[in-house]
Structures are given as C-alpha cells and as structure tokens.
Design an enzyme around this catalytic site. Structure first.
Site, PDB file in Angstrom:
ATOM      1  N   SER A  87      16.601   8.857 -23.978  1.00 41.91           N
ATOM      2  CA  SER A  87      15.852   8.086 -22.974  1.00 41.91           C
ATOM      3  C   SER A  87      15.804   6.578 -23.207  1.00 41.91           C
ATOM      4  CB  SER A  87      14.420   8.625 -22.906  1.00 41.91           C
ATOM      5  OG  SER A  87      13.724   8.311 -24.094  1.00 41.91           O
ATOM      6  N   THR A 134      14.981   9.201 -12.812  1.00 43.72           N
ATOM      7  CA  THR A 134      14.371   7.890 -13.090  1.00 43.72           C
ATOM      8  C   THR A 134      14.692   6.898 -11.973  1.00 43.72           C
ATOM      9  OG1 THR A 134      14.630   5.957 -14.523  1.00 43.72           O
ATOM     10  CG2 THR A 134      16.411   7.514 -14.595  1.00 43.72           C
ATOM     11  N   ASP A 135      13.827   5.898 -11.832  1.00 41.89           N
ATOM     12  CA  ASP A 135      14.106   4.842 -10.844  1.00 41.89           C
ATOM     13  C   ASP A 135      15.365   4.057 -11.222  1.00 41.89           C
ATOM     14  OD1 ASP A 135      13.049   3.484 -13.057  1.00 41.89           O
ATOM     15  OD2 ASP A 135      11.621   2.280 -11.904  1.00 41.89           O
ATOM     16  N   GLU A 136      15.772   4.165 -12.494  1.00 41.73           N
ATOM     17  CA  GLU A 136      16.932   3.377 -12.936  1.00 41.73           C
ATOM     18  C   GLU A 136      18.234   3.844 -12.283  1.00 41.73           C
ATOM     19  OE1 GLU A 136      17.109   2.182 -17.042  1.00 41.73           O
ATOM     20  OE2 GLU A 136      14.980   2.581 -17.304  1.00 41.73           O
ATOM     21  N   TYR A 161      22.673   4.761 -20.155  1.00 40.22           N
ATOM     22  CA  TYR A 161      21.531   5.677 -19.974  1.00 40.22           C
ATOM     23  C   TYR A 161      21.376   6.066 -18.509  1.00 40.22           C
ATOM     24  CZ  TYR A 161      16.681   6.897 -18.873  1.00 40.22           C
ATOM     25  OH  TYR A 161      15.557   7.512 -18.339  1.00 40.22           O
ATOM     26  N   LYS A 165      21.778   9.631 -16.532  1.00 32.14           N
ATOM     27  CA  LYS A 165      20.673  10.248 -15.776  1.00 32.14           C
ATOM     28  C   LYS A 165      21.087  10.485 -14.323  1.00 32.14           C
ATOM     29  CE  LYS A 165      17.047  11.189 -16.669  1.00 32.14           C
ATOM     30  NZ  LYS A 165      16.535  12.495 -17.143  1.00 32.14           N
ATOM     31  N   ASN A 190       8.655   3.172 -14.756  1.00 34.17           N
ATOM     32  CA  ASN A 190       8.319   3.143 -16.187  1.00 34.17           C
ATOM     33  C   ASN A 190       6.932   3.732 -16.432  1.00 34.17           C
ATOM     34  OD1 ASN A 190      10.598   1.406 -16.268  1.00 34.17           O
ATOM     35  ND2 ASN A 190       9.758   0.489 -18.122  1.00 34.17           N
ATOM     36  N   PRO A 216       9.335  -9.022 -30.049  1.00 36.86           N
ATOM     37  CA  PRO A 216      10.558  -9.463 -29.354  1.00 36.86           C
ATOM     38  C   PRO A 216      10.426  -9.346 -27.833  1.00 36.86           C
ATOM     39  CG  PRO A 216      10.846  -7.258 -30.292  1.00 36.86           C
ATOM     40  CD  PRO A 216       9.466  -7.694 -30.659  1.00 36.86           C
ATOM     41  N   ARG A 292      19.068  -8.252 -23.365  1.00 34.71           N
ATOM     42  CA  ARG A 292      19.786  -6.969 -23.421  1.00 34.71           C
ATOM     43  C   ARG A 292      21.026  -7.076 -22.546  1.00 34.71           C
ATOM     44  NH1 ARG A 292      16.239  -2.280 -20.957  1.00 34.71           N
ATOM     45  NH2 ARG A 292      15.689  -1.729 -23.082  1.00 34.71           N
TER      46      ARG A 292
HETATM   47  N1  LIG Z   1       9.600   7.063 -20.253  1.00 30.85           N
HETATM   48  C1  LIG Z   1       9.765   6.601 -19.019  1.00 30.85           C
HETATM   49  O1  LIG Z   1       9.184   5.565 -18.655  1.00 30.85           O
HETATM   50  C2  LIG Z   1      10.619   7.359 -18.026  1.00 30.85           C
HETATM   51  C3  LIG Z   1      10.710   6.873 -16.701  1.00 30.85           C
HETATM   52  C4  LIG Z   1      11.462   7.602 -15.781  1.00 30.85           C
HETATM   53  C5  LIG Z   1      12.097   8.766 -16.165  1.00 30.85           C
HETATM   54  N2  LIG Z   1      12.010   9.203 -17.461  1.00 30.85           N
HETATM   55  C6  LIG Z   1      12.675  10.464 -17.814  1.00 30.85           C
HETATM   56  O2  LIG Z   1      11.657  11.361 -18.238  1.00 30.85           O
HETATM   57  C7  LIG Z   1      12.166  12.240 -19.240  1.00 30.85           C
HETATM   58  C8  LIG Z   1      11.284  12.188 -20.457  1.00 30.85           C
HETATM   59  O3  LIG Z   1      11.238  10.841 -20.929  1.00 30.85           O
HETATM   60  P1  LIG Z   1      10.403  10.468 -22.238  1.00 30.85           P
HETATM   61  O4  LIG Z   1      10.117   9.022 -22.176  1.00 30.85           O
HETATM   62  O5  LIG Z   1       9.297  11.430 -22.406  1.00 30.85           O
HETATM   63  O6  LIG Z   1      11.515  10.729 -23.351  1.00 30.85           O
HETATM   64  P2  LIG Z   1      11.366  10.876 -24.922  1.00 30.85           P
HETATM   65  O7  LIG Z   1      12.553  10.207 -25.494  1.00 30.85           O
HETATM   66  O8  LIG Z   1      10.001  10.456 -25.367  1.00 30.85           O
HETATM   67  O9  LIG Z   1      11.461  12.450 -25.163  1.00 30.85           O
HETATM   68  C9  LIG Z   1      12.649  13.169 -25.002  1.00 30.85           C
HETATM   69  C10 LIG Z   1      12.425  14.562 -25.560  1.00 30.85           C
HETATM   70  O10 LIG Z   1      13.622  15.320 -25.331  1.00 30.85           O
HETATM   71  C11 LIG Z   1      14.003  15.947 -26.532  1.00 30.85           C
HETATM   72  N3  LIG Z   1      15.467  16.061 -26.550  1.00 30.85           N
HETATM   73  C12 LIG Z   1      16.371  15.049 -26.635  1.00 30.85           C
HETATM   74  N4  LIG Z   1      17.616  15.545 -26.638  1.00 30.85           N
HETATM   75  C13 LIG Z   1      17.503  16.888 -26.532  1.00 30.85           C
HETATM   76  C14 LIG Z   1      18.436  17.949 -26.459  1.00 30.85           C
HETATM   77  N5  LIG Z   1      19.757  17.728 -26.532  1.00 30.85           N
HETATM   78  N6  LIG Z   1      17.967  19.218 -26.308  1.00 30.85           N
HETATM   79  C15 LIG Z   1      16.641  19.454 -26.257  1.00 30.85           C
HETATM   80  N7  LIG Z   1      15.708  18.488 -26.350  1.00 30.85           N
HETATM   81  C16 LIG Z   1      16.135  17.217 -26.471  1.00 30.85           C
HETATM   82  C17 LIG Z   1      13.490  15.048 -27.657  1.00 30.85           C
HETATM   83  O11 LIG Z   1      13.359  15.743 -28.883  1.00 30.85           O
HETATM   84  C18 LIG Z   1      12.163  14.583 -27.072  1.00 30.85           C
HETATM   85  O12 LIG Z   1      11.130  15.493 -27.367  1.00 30.85           O
HETATM   86  C19 LIG Z   1      13.594  11.808 -19.501  1.00 30.85           C
HETATM   87  O13 LIG Z   1      14.448  12.656 -18.774  1.00 30.85           O
HETATM   88  C20 LIG Z   1      13.650  10.381 -18.973  1.00 30.85           C
HETATM   89  O14 LIG Z   1      14.941  10.056 -18.532  1.00 30.85           O
HETATM   90  C21 LIG Z   1      11.289   8.517 -18.404  1.00 30.85           C
END
Ligand SMILES: NC(=O)c1ccc[n+]([C@@H]2O[C@H](COP(=O)([O-])OP(=O)(O)OC[C@H]3O[C@@H](n4cnc5c(N)ncnc54)[C@H](O)[C@@H]3O)[C@@H](O)[C@H]2O)c1
Length: 333
Positions: A87, A134-136, A161, A165, A190, A216, A292
């Site tokens: 992520s 994701t919005d991305e 990323y 997605k 986000n 940063p 970035r």
């Molecule tokens: N954090 C944000 O702001 C945000 C915004 C929009 C969408 N998302 C989406 O929401 C979802 C969760 O995001 P997050 O921030 O909680 O992510 P995170 O990185 O905190 O958690 C990801 C989880 O997935 C598990 N994981 C990773 N690879 C794996 C695999 N191959 N098999 C099984 N488990 C696996 C990790 O161990 C972890 O527990 C993601 O799909 C991300 O793209 C996140």
C-alpha cells in the site's frame, strides 16, 4: 447458520478497523482474517478479538492459490472484503515487483477461487466480493482545478502502486462482466486514524515530532489530499457490502481537502496542545526534501453516489478525529 465473511489484510490499518467494527456490529458473524503478516501487518491491531470464537486467523498469501483454495474449501465464505495489498507509493517506486504480485495476481487469485467455490456451492447470486480500491486509480488533478473525480472518470493511475491497484480494480470489473461475479468496488481517499503503519504521512509526522527528528515534507508541500477518517470508510464498506449493487463502483471521500504542509501544521498544533510544549518545538523540525518521483498533485472525490444511494455521510468531525489519532500515536489513548 452464520454468515462467513473472509477479510484479507485484516491485520493492516484499514482492515483491522473493519474487522473490529464487524465483530462489534454482527453478533452472529464468523470472520476469517487472511493476512500474510508482511511488515505492514500487525496481529496486535486485532488483539481484542483474537480469542473470540467467532474469529479465525489464517496466515497466508493472497497470491498463493492452494492456500486460498484451502480457506474457501474449509470455511465456505459467502462474503469477501479484499483489503490485502502492498500500500505504500514510495515502496512501489523503489521495488514495484511485489506490488504486481500481491495487488494484481493476488486479486485475480482471490476472484478466481471465490468464483469457482461459489459456482460449486450454487451461491454466486447471493455472495458478495468487495474489492478495496483507491482514489489514486484516477490519477491526479491540477492544484488550481475545482474538479472532483466521479465513478465514471477515466482510470489514469500514475505510480506503480496505483497502476497495480487499478489492475485489481479492473480485474474485479472483468469478473463481473465476464463471469457474472457479484463484485463491488469502493475507491476511497486517504484514510487517517489509529493503527496506521508509521511510514505514512500522519503517523510519520507525529513519530518524528515526538523523537525531535526532522519531519520530511516532499517538494513544496502543496500537494493536496482528501482526508477520510478510517471508521467512516469502514462504515461505507459495510454499507456497500450489504446494500450496494453488484457491478457498481462507489467513491468514498472525506470532503477534507488539505495540502500536506497545512495538514502537518494542524497535526503539530494538536500535538503541542496535548503535550503543552510550544508549537515551535515541533514546527522547527519541518524539513523540505526533494519531491517524490511523479508525485500526484491533487486528489479529490465526489462521493455523491454513495451518499444518495446508500445514505452514507462522513460523519466524524475532522479536528476531533485528527486529535484522537494524534493521541493514539502518542500512546495515550
Ligand atoms: N491507507 C489509505 O489511505 C488507503 C486509501 C485508499 C485505499 N486503500 C487501500 O485499502 C487497503 C488497505 O490499506 P491499508 O492502508 O490498511 O494497508 P496496510 O499496508 O496498512 O495493510 C495491508 C495488509 O495487507 C497484508 N498483506 C500484504 N500483502 C499480503 C499478501 N500478499 N497476502 C495477504 N496479506 C497481505 C499486510 O500484512 C497488512 O496487514 C489496500 O488495498 C489499499 O490499497 C488505502
């Protein structure tokens, strides 16, 4: 007979919030949490429910087909909420391979195993597969524009990323169109809140501030994000899972657009109020660093479809929830 729900990535930031909410909300639930426990997965995030008989943890990789098949064959989940992903954009720039494996191949494996099991169990019409996007995937908007993305806006992701997605998002749509899979998609902005891994902007800022280390800020700090409280997102996910229309995509935005530098100042203000230290103790640590690569300028979502069709509102008061997140990061709540 209880509904069995399979949550992937339930030890991560958003997944753990969803697991805890579901366990509270549905007394008759059986929830399977499938997580590989990468660096981002922390079992402590769900320790409150670890011993609950309604909860089962399986350590497995979503791209490991035999492991995923074994989970479906044993537990026959009829609802899947697929959070598991790599992520972090910066990590995808340093090493995209694992993003393709987990976010693209892993999603296709999850979809395909679910499809075959649901066909065999004759429940494909009532089952649900929710892909957390994701919005991305929309790419970015110019800073000066007031446009917001709607669900039919073109998919134009920028980073490894967001491309990975987007591939998972489009694969979920292809499984709906090609095989009649009951897939749904949420695209959120986000998230902020407790239990986020400290590589992301908010927890990183607080961690550095507390350690007295440079905070940063990429480029000019003017990149804009729309901030959504994680509990509001998880309520949206629950609504879409239970009341959404298969084949549909739902934007979930927080309606809190802020530049990174403004957000950092708000965080440091909240931190100063909580610790009693002068704000300057923290603001002097702000350090601008080279931007970035390919940094998206502005994201903005129109969540009108979710609000009008499923009665959702991003109800959490921003400043209060932000202060609560700061206090959680300080280890005081
Ligand atoms: N954090 C944000 O702001 C945000 C915004 C929009 C969408 N998302 C989406 O929401 C979802 C969760 O995001 P997050 O921030 O909680 O992510 P995170 O990185 O905190 O958690 C990801 C989880 O997935 C598990 N994981 C990773 N690879 C794996 C695999 N191959 N098999 C099984 N488990 C696996 C990790 O161990 C972890 O527990 C993601 O799909 C991300 O793209 C996140």
């Amino acid at each position: 007979m209880f509904d069995t729900i399979l949550v992937t990535g339930g030890c991560g930031f958003i997944g753990s919030c969803f697991v805890l909410q579901q366990m509270k909300q549905y007394p008759d639930i059986h929830l399977i949490n499938l997580d590989a426990l990468t660096y981002a997965g922390n079992p402590d995030n769900v320790k409150e429910v670890a011993d609950d008989p309604r909860y089962t943890f399986v350590q497995a990789d979503v791209a490991d087909r035999p492991a995923v098949e074994a989970v479906f064959a044993q537990y026959h989940p009829t609802q899947v909420v697929h959070f598991a992903a790599e992520s972090h954009v910066d990590r995808s720039i340093d090493g995209p391979d694992v993003f393709v494996r987990t976010n693209v191949l892993g999603t296709q494996v999850m979809l395909d195993v679910a499809r075959k099991q649901w066909q065999q169990d004759a429940c494909i019409d009532t089952a649900r597969f929710l892909y957390i996007s994701t919005d991305e995937v929309y790419g970015d908007l110019p800073l000066e524009s007031t446009e917001k993305f709607i669900e039919s806006s073109p998919i134009k992701p920028s980073s490894p990323y967001s491309v990975a997605k987007a591939a998972g998002d489009l694969m979920a749509q292809a499984y709906h169109r090609t095989y009649g899979m009951p897939t749904l998609i949420t695209r959120s902005s986000n998230n902020y809140g407790p239990r986020q891994y400290p590589e992301k902007l908010i927890p990183l800022t607080i961690k550095k501030a507390l350690a007295g280390e440079p905070i940063p800020v990429y480029g000019d700090g003017l990149n804009v994000r729309d901030w959504l409280y994680v509990e509001d997102n998880c309520r949206a996910i629950d609504l879409v899972l239970h009341q959404g229309t298969p084949g549909q995509v739902y934007n979930v935005g927080g309606n809190n657009e802020l530049s990174n530098i403004d957000l950092i100042h708000l965080l440091l203000h909240a931190l100063a109020q909580q610790t009693g230290n002068p704000e300057e103790t923290y603001t002097r640590l702000i350090t601008f660093v080279p931007d970035r690569l390919g940094h998206d300028r502005r994201y903005a979502l129109d969540s009108g479809k979710l609000c009008s069709s499923l009665d959702w509102v991003a109800g959490s008061p921003f400043m209060e929830s932000l202060a609560q997140s700061v206090s959680w990061l300080r280890g005081t709540s």
